[in-house]
Write an enzyme that holds these catalytic residues in place. Sequence first.
Site, PDB file in Angstrom:
ATOM      1  CG  ASP A 163      -2.071   1.032   1.080  1.00  0.00           C
ATOM      2  OD1 ASP A 163      -3.244   0.755   1.786  1.00  0.00           O
ATOM      3  OD2 ASP A 163      -2.323   2.044  -0.221  1.00  0.00           O
TER       4      ASP A 163
HETATM    5  C1  GLC Z   1      -4.357   4.629  -0.723  1.00  0.00           C
HETATM    6  C2  GLC Z   1      -5.126   3.443  -0.280  1.00  0.00           C
HETATM    7  C3  GLC Z   1      -5.013   2.237  -0.885  1.00  0.00           C
HETATM    8  C4  GLC Z   1      -5.097   3.496  -2.954  1.00  0.00           C
HETATM    9  C5  GLC Z   1      -2.794   3.474  -2.837  1.00  0.00           C
HETATM   10  C6  GLC Z   1      -2.768   4.285  -3.404  1.00  0.00           C
HETATM   11  O1  GLC Z   1      -3.305   4.575   0.440  1.00  0.00           O
HETATM   12  O2  GLC Z   1      -5.043   2.530   1.379  1.00  0.00           O
HETATM   13  O3  GLC Z   1      -6.168   1.895  -1.257  1.00  0.00           O
HETATM   14  O4  GLC Z   1      -4.948   2.086  -3.943  1.00  0.00           O
HETATM   15  O5  GLC Z   1      -3.334   4.164  -0.966  1.00  0.00           O
HETATM   16  O6  GLC Z   1      -4.030   5.047  -3.598  1.00  0.00           O
END
Ligand code: GLC
Length: 741
Positions: A262
């Site tokens: 993430d």
């Molecule tokens: C965010 C989210 C994730 C997302 C990523 C990119 O913090 O937790 O679901 O795809 O970052 O935006």
Amino acid sequence: MKLKCILSILIVSAFSIKGETPAYLNADLPIEERVEDALSRMTLKEKIGVIHAQSKFCSPGVKRLGIPEIWTTDGPHGIRPEVLWDEWEQACWSNDSCVAFPALTCLAATWNPEMSELYGKSIGEEARYRKKSVILGPGVNIYRTPLNGRNFEYMGEDPYLAGEMVVPYVKGVQSNGVAACVKHFALNNQEYNRHTTNVIVDDRTLYEIYLPAFKKAVIEGGAWAIMGAYNYYKNQHLCHNQYMLNDILKGEWGFDGVVISDWGGTHNTMEAITNGLDMEFGSWTNGLSNGRSNAYDSYYLADPYLSLIKDGKVTTQELDDKVRRVLRLILRTEMNPKRPFGSLCSEEHYNAARKIGDEGIVLLQNNRKILPLNLTSTKRILVVGENAIKMMTVGGGSSSLKVQREVSPLEGIRNCVGNNCEIVYARGYVGDISGEYNGVVTGQNLSDDRSASELIAEAVNEAKKSDYVIFIGGLNKSKNQDCEDSDRAGLELPYQQDEVIEALADANKNLIVVNISGNAVAMPWVKKVPAIVQAWFIGSEAGNSIADVIFGKVNPSGKLPFTFPVALEHVAAHAIGEYPGIKRNDEDIWDEHYNEGILVGYRWHDTKKIPPLFAFGHGLSYTTFELGKVKADKEAITGEDKVTFTVPVTNTGKLEGAEVIQLYLSDPKCSVKRPVKELKGFSKVFLQPGETKNVSFEIGKDDLSYFDAGNHKWTVEPGEFKVHIGAASDDIRSSTTFKYN
Ligand code: GLC
């Protein structure tokens, strides 16, 4: 190392002299052969390069070898607008508006895997057209608390429903040569302290409740990517977690795809090397402290990793495994010459969004059969509420979109009614008038400086002059509502909506409440409101789908994918589950014991005999259905045998419609505590008035099993089992027993 590199360059040049296509470029060869060939040609620096980001959403390929970059994109409900190279802000392109499909709670509420397939194919086409190779979605984290800000992005409280609904979505996306990246693996069941919560859960609960949807996505869906979650499990961050990523995902499930962190979920080079992370994105760090942008060479899996290898502290064994997975992803997507070309904002996609919305809306209550509204005898309809006009596709976190269009509920109602009767609007309350996210603006001016009492007085006054009143409220995508990185403070509707609803109910008995949310809400006025419709965040076609149901163009067939509790203390996570966690004395980590174990959602309500406001699987129709007696084709099974249960379903009403037949299983006598019943089958059946169809379910050993944590295996205890067939978890129409010997 140098010799290998020279050798590989010689091989490439030999091929190019001979004019033959190098194996990794030859799409006729098996992928694994191409992976090995490409790997053999890459230098150490090139290998390190491909396992971490070079911008906010993309990672480098290998320029020298013509191996393309990987472009990822949010999110689960539509394709995020292009952002600046190293920022969250949108790049203000003029060609990247998209269709917003319904939130995944709405998709789950259709209980129709065909809708998932349609959804995945459609959103995959939009990603493909936008030249993206990984969609950062779908999310299948289990709905454990109604306060979780991101439940709207997920598929509810039941692992079987979420698992059955995620598989076709993944297949649909990947049929475009675009990878689904199923998230957030795992145990990310709240947003509060999402980076610092250490979930403590017993193995049986982990395997029976929190893993099944991910497992099906990987094994049945063939997901090419998985996103690690932010939180901890067994004191290791889930983006580099030995247990979850190496032992379970790659070990037990044989996952051959890529684990993507993430954004900002990577915290430690050594753990990232050894604990299963394959691609690092979104680390906002120079490796030493937070805050420096464009620090890609300082990523944990960048120079720090290269140094460890050069200093002989680690081998390239883990690196080669990561690179193989990345190459496999590239060959499945970017370098797959057979993949289609996609499409963007097509009528097919709008139709898909509307169809999913139509099938996902849940008719919770319809006393006096007030719905569908009959326009012939109606002169004036009052629409009240901020959610009748507020755009919901902007905000809420990373799933926020820049849509080509979004039909609001008020517009949809007006479109549907035309000149047949007068539609009047009153604000009713003022909630959140903001309308911007990462540079995308709604352009709406929702400001209204009237007092709450003035707003209510206006609505009441108009209500008294109307044949019907449709209140459209609920939650929105603002902080502490249905929004990433925050949880709700309570179950109640915000902005004093309860007061508005009560006042309207006193002013006009023909009141319909449309709740737009991705979470359950408290409804203290439930007995005073004849009709209640659960309308999710439906996206571009929201207003049209809501109007379709209210005016009967569509007969609602949605069923709740999660329980609506009467009160928060009726929810296991809040009764005994330690939400939101308990802070450790000496460090910024919050331990949270999932004490409720497997008793999540209806499993808890059944066992504790706590009546819900509306039950899991509940949803009404404008017609009626009769379910006959369920019959089994055998009385007992052994080993791998299957028993087939059949139940006749008849549409006994005057309108065509669809019913979701649900099969629940009980194991009344077992050496371990099991829920009263568990969903193990469902089938949505469409019937003309008077039509009867037989619905069948095949049940076998796997459906009867529980996870025996002591022996770390699924097991079934011989004995008598019960099968319950119903139209909701609290609406069982017939049961029967059978034996497993
Ligand atoms: C965010 C989210 C994730 C997302 C990523 C990119 O913090 O937790 O679901 O795809 O970052 O935006």
